[in-house]
Design a protein around this motif. Structure first.
Motif, PDB file in Angstrom:
ATOM      1  N   VAL A  28       1.166  -0.887   0.461  1.00  0.00           N
ATOM      2  CA  VAL A  28      -0.362  -0.042  -0.303  1.00  0.00           C
ATOM      3  C   VAL A  28       0.724   1.170   0.335  1.00  0.00           C
ATOM      4  O   VAL A  28       1.971   1.792   0.627  1.00  0.00           O
ATOM      5  N   VAL A  29       1.029   2.404  -0.860  1.00  0.00           N
ATOM      6  CA  VAL A  29       1.924   3.525  -1.155  1.00  0.00           C
ATOM      7  C   VAL A  29       0.528   4.591  -0.301  1.00  0.00           C
ATOM      8  O   VAL A  29      -0.053   5.095  -1.472  1.00  0.00           O
ATOM      9  N   VAL A  30       0.740   4.960   0.641  1.00  0.00           N
ATOM     10  CA  VAL A  30      -0.092   6.289   1.048  1.00  0.00           C
ATOM     11  C   VAL A  30       0.792   7.533  -0.282  1.00  0.00           C
ATOM     12  O   VAL A  30       1.992   7.560  -0.481  1.00  0.00           O
ATOM     13  N   THR A  31       0.661   8.535  -1.104  1.00  0.00           N
ATOM     14  CA  THR A  31       0.905   9.342  -1.865  1.00  0.00           C
ATOM     15  C   THR A  31      -0.062  11.114  -2.196  1.00  0.00           C
ATOM     16  O   THR A  31      -1.074  10.888  -2.622  1.00  0.00           O
ATOM     17  N   HIS A  32       0.895  11.430  -2.238  1.00  0.00           N
ATOM     18  CA  HIS A  32       0.378  12.919  -2.924  1.00  0.00           C
ATOM     19  C   HIS A  32       0.606  13.138  -3.947  1.00  0.00           C
ATOM     20  O   HIS A  32       0.224  14.113  -4.528  1.00  0.00           O
ATOM     21  N   ASP A  33       1.903  12.061  -4.686  1.00  0.00           N
ATOM     22  CA  ASP A  33       2.749  12.591  -5.177  1.00  0.00           C
ATOM     23  C   ASP A  33       1.878  12.571  -7.000  1.00  0.00           C
ATOM     24  O   ASP A  33       1.905  11.585  -7.488  1.00  0.00           O
ATOM     25  N   GLU A  34       2.009  13.692  -7.551  1.00  0.00           N
ATOM     26  CA  GLU A  34       1.371  13.183  -9.239  1.00  0.00           C
ATOM     27  C   GLU A  34       1.810  12.301 -10.255  1.00  0.00           C
ATOM     28  O   GLU A  34       1.087  12.043 -11.120  1.00  0.00           O
ATOM     29  N   LYS A  35       3.365  12.576 -10.024  1.00  0.00           N
ATOM     30  CA  LYS A  35       3.932  11.897 -10.703  1.00  0.00           C
ATOM     31  C   LYS A  35       3.671   9.767 -11.033  1.00  0.00           C
ATOM     32  O   LYS A  35       4.211   9.650 -11.737  1.00  0.00           O
ATOM     33  N   ILE A  36       3.487   9.815  -9.578  1.00  0.00           N
ATOM     34  CA  ILE A  36       3.402   8.347  -9.631  1.00  0.00           C
ATOM     35  C   ILE A  36       1.950   8.149  -9.944  1.00  0.00           C
ATOM     36  O   ILE A  36       2.102   6.773  -9.503  1.00  0.00           O
ATOM     37  N   ILE A  37       0.973   8.396  -9.165  1.00  0.00           N
ATOM     38  CA  ILE A  37      -0.143   7.758  -9.698  1.00  0.00           C
ATOM     39  C   ILE A  37      -0.953   7.434 -10.348  1.00  0.00           C
ATOM     40  O   ILE A  37      -1.210   6.616 -10.603  1.00  0.00           O
ATOM     41  N   PRO A  38      -0.452   7.637 -11.857  1.00  0.00           N
ATOM     42  CA  PRO A  38      -0.885   7.021 -12.880  1.00  0.00           C
ATOM     43  C   PRO A  38      -0.511   5.743 -13.039  1.00  0.00           C
ATOM     44  O   PRO A  38      -0.492   5.233 -13.523  1.00  0.00           O
ATOM     45  N   THR A  39       0.858   5.248 -11.935  1.00  0.00           N
ATOM     46  CA  THR A  39       0.880   3.976 -12.012  1.00  0.00           C
ATOM     47  C   THR A  39       0.157   2.818 -11.566  1.00  0.00           C
ATOM     48  O   THR A  39       0.113   1.659 -12.188  1.00  0.00           O
ATOM     49  N   PHE A  40      -0.343   3.286 -11.544  1.00  0.00           N
ATOM     50  CA  PHE A  40      -1.266   3.127 -10.117  1.00  0.00           C
ATOM     51  C   PHE A  40      -2.142   1.888 -10.827  1.00  0.00           C
ATOM     52  O   PHE A  40      -2.846   2.527 -11.440  1.00  0.00           O
ATOM     53  N   LYS A  41      -1.958   0.228 -11.077  1.00  0.00           N
ATOM     54  CA  LYS A  41      -4.070   0.125 -11.908  1.00  0.00           C
ATOM     55  C   LYS A  41      -4.806  -0.104 -10.181  1.00  0.00           C
ATOM     56  O   LYS A  41      -6.012  -0.109 -11.453  1.00  0.00           O
ATOM     57  N   ARG A  42      -5.135  -0.324  -9.370  1.00  0.00           N
ATOM     58  CA  ARG A  42      -6.121   0.006  -8.406  1.00  0.00           C
ATOM     59  C   ARG A  42      -5.782   1.598  -7.529  1.00  0.00           C
ATOM     60  O   ARG A  42      -4.743   1.132  -7.636  1.00  0.00           O
ATOM     61  N   ILE A  43      -6.733   2.231  -6.955  1.00  0.00           N
ATOM     62  CA  ILE A  43      -6.201   3.183  -5.834  1.00  0.00           C
ATOM     63  C   ILE A  43      -7.504   3.024  -5.738  1.00  0.00           C
ATOM     64  O   ILE A  43      -8.736   2.703  -5.725  1.00  0.00           O
ATOM     65  N   GLU A  68     -11.641   2.407  -6.727  1.00  0.00           N
ATOM     66  CA  GLU A  68     -11.064   3.388  -8.737  1.00  0.00           C
ATOM     67  C   GLU A  68     -10.504   2.073  -9.523  1.00  0.00           C
ATOM     68  O   GLU A  68      -9.058   1.920  -9.138  1.00  0.00           O
ATOM     69  N   GLU A  69     -10.422   1.608 -10.739  1.00  0.00           N
ATOM     70  CA  GLU A  69      -9.383   1.336 -11.622  1.00  0.00           C
ATOM     71  C   GLU A  69      -8.095   2.850 -11.809  1.00  0.00           C
ATOM     72  O   GLU A  69      -9.128   3.759 -12.181  1.00  0.00           O
ATOM     73  N   GLY A  70      -7.104   2.373 -11.581  1.00  0.00           N
ATOM     74  CA  GLY A  70      -5.866   3.345 -12.278  1.00  0.00           C
ATOM     75  C   GLY A  70      -5.666   2.804 -13.726  1.00  0.00           C
ATOM     76  O   GLY A  70      -6.464   1.886 -14.421  1.00  0.00           O
ATOM     77  N   GLU A  71      -4.759   4.139 -14.046  1.00  0.00           N
ATOM     78  CA  GLU A  71      -4.032   4.631 -15.320  1.00  0.00           C
ATOM     79  C   GLU A  71      -3.515   3.192 -15.856  1.00  0.00           C
ATOM     80  O   GLU A  71      -3.426   2.176 -16.829  1.00  0.00           O
ATOM     81  N   GLY A  72      -3.033   1.883 -14.608  1.00  0.00           N
ATOM     82  CA  GLY A  72      -1.890   1.495 -14.830  1.00  0.00           C
ATOM     83  C   GLY A  72      -0.582   1.593 -15.351  1.00  0.00           C
ATOM     84  O   GLY A  72      -0.285   0.508 -16.087  1.00  0.00           O
ATOM     85  N   ARG A  73      -0.340   3.011 -16.162  1.00  0.00           N
ATOM     86  CA  ARG A  73       0.550   3.144 -17.048  1.00  0.00           C
ATOM     87  C   ARG A  73       2.000   2.626 -16.961  1.00  0.00           C
ATOM     88  O   ARG A  73       2.682   1.990 -16.002  1.00  0.00           O
ATOM     89  N   SER A  74       2.648   2.076 -17.984  1.00  0.00           N
ATOM     90  CA  SER A  74       3.743   1.597 -18.504  1.00  0.00           C
ATOM     91  C   SER A  74       4.648   2.221 -16.996  1.00  0.00           C
ATOM     92  O   SER A  74       5.472   3.485 -16.850  1.00  0.00           O
ATOM     93  N   LEU A  75       5.713   1.194 -16.312  1.00  0.00           N
ATOM     94  CA  LEU A  75       6.708   1.983 -15.578  1.00  0.00           C
ATOM     95  C   LEU A  75       8.264   1.488 -16.325  1.00  0.00           C
ATOM     96  O   LEU A  75       9.212   2.440 -15.719  1.00  0.00           O
ATOM     97  N   GLN A  76       8.163   1.269 -17.907  1.00  0.00           N
ATOM     98  CA  GLN A  76       9.192   1.036 -17.848  1.00  0.00           C
ATOM     99  C   GLN A  76       9.578   2.417 -19.252  1.00  0.00           C
ATOM    100  O   GLN A  76       8.897   3.210 -19.241  1.00  0.00           O
TER     101      GLN A  76
END
Length: 236
Positions: free
Chosen positions: A202-217, A228-236
């Motif tokens: 579990v990652v608690v965050t306000h960091d908008e840089k990393i929020i799009p990487t989560f598949k679930r939020i 809700e479903e997250g964007e789950g953007r690629s981490l590559q």
């Protein structure tokens, strides 16, 4: 028994009594599977810190049920007799600040927890070395914390959180002090370690840089969670 990761059912936390009572958590439900990294976001005062402290067995929930790995640890009361052992054996913590011990080198910073848990010193240092290699900081094994960059310190802190092989990792704003490149590197590491060790993170965050990487939020506001479903953007 198969690990269930994290399961929370109708978890509540009340501060105070009577007319002055404040309900910080209101029937919270959450599930994080082994090997999964989820985000927990919400405004200040929403209940994020309270939820993380309940999950980390730092404060007592008022009611509800919590399962960590394959064990019911809270069911309208603690079901384990030793909360310090629970935190040591089942929960790894990664904080915004690394909190490394300044007079111990990198290896001993990581190896200290298993040593305190009774693991022989050589085995504890071997575990530390394996994790430092996995996190690409093995070349800093004998360095003191003050000699490390901010990104290196955070990777050592992640190694320390993983060294007892806990089924649960709680990360509180782990990327807040980092620039974009280092923040994404930390999230890549947490995802890789979650998959490798089948850890629920579990990652608690306000960091908008990393929020799009989560598949679930999980959003939390006024003590209530919404998944809700997250964007789950690629981490590559």
């Amino acid at each position: 028994m198969t690990s269930k990761g994290i399961q929370i059912e109708r978890l509540s936390k009340r501060y105070g009594e009577g007319d002055t009572a404040v309900l910080a958590l209101k029937d919270v439900n959450m599930h994080v599977a082994p090997g999964e990294v989820v985000g927990l976001i919400g405004p200040s005062g929403s209940g994020k810190s309270t939820l993380l402290k309940c999950l980390g067995a730092v404060i007592d929930p008022t009611s509800g049920r919590m399962v960590l790995s394959d064990e019911v640890v809270f069911d309208n009361g603690w079901r384990v007799s030793d909360l310090r052992a629970l935190r040591r054996d089942k929960i790894g913590f990664v904080f915004q600040a690394p909190y490394l011990i300044p007079f111990l080198d990198v290896t001993d910073n990581v190896a200290l927890l298993p040593m305190l848990a009774g693991v022989p010193n050589d085995e504890a240092r071997e575990r530390a070395g394996e994790l430092l290699a996995a996190l690409d900081v093995q070349h800093r094994a004998k360095a003191m914390p003050a000699q490390l960059s901010g990104g290196e310190q955070q990777r050592v802190a992640i190694a320390r959180g993983l060294v007892n092989r806990p089924p649960v990792i709680l990360a509180d704003e782990p990327t807040a002090p980092l620039d974009s490149v280092r923040a994404m590197a930390v999230i890549r590491i947490l995802n890789a370690m979650a998959r490798r060790f089948q850890t629920a993170v579990v990652v608690v965050t306000h960091d908008e840089k990393i929020i799009p990487t989560f598949k679930r939020i999980y959003h939390i506001r006024d003590g209530i969670t919404h998944e809700e479903e997250g964007e789950g953007r690629s981490l590559q």
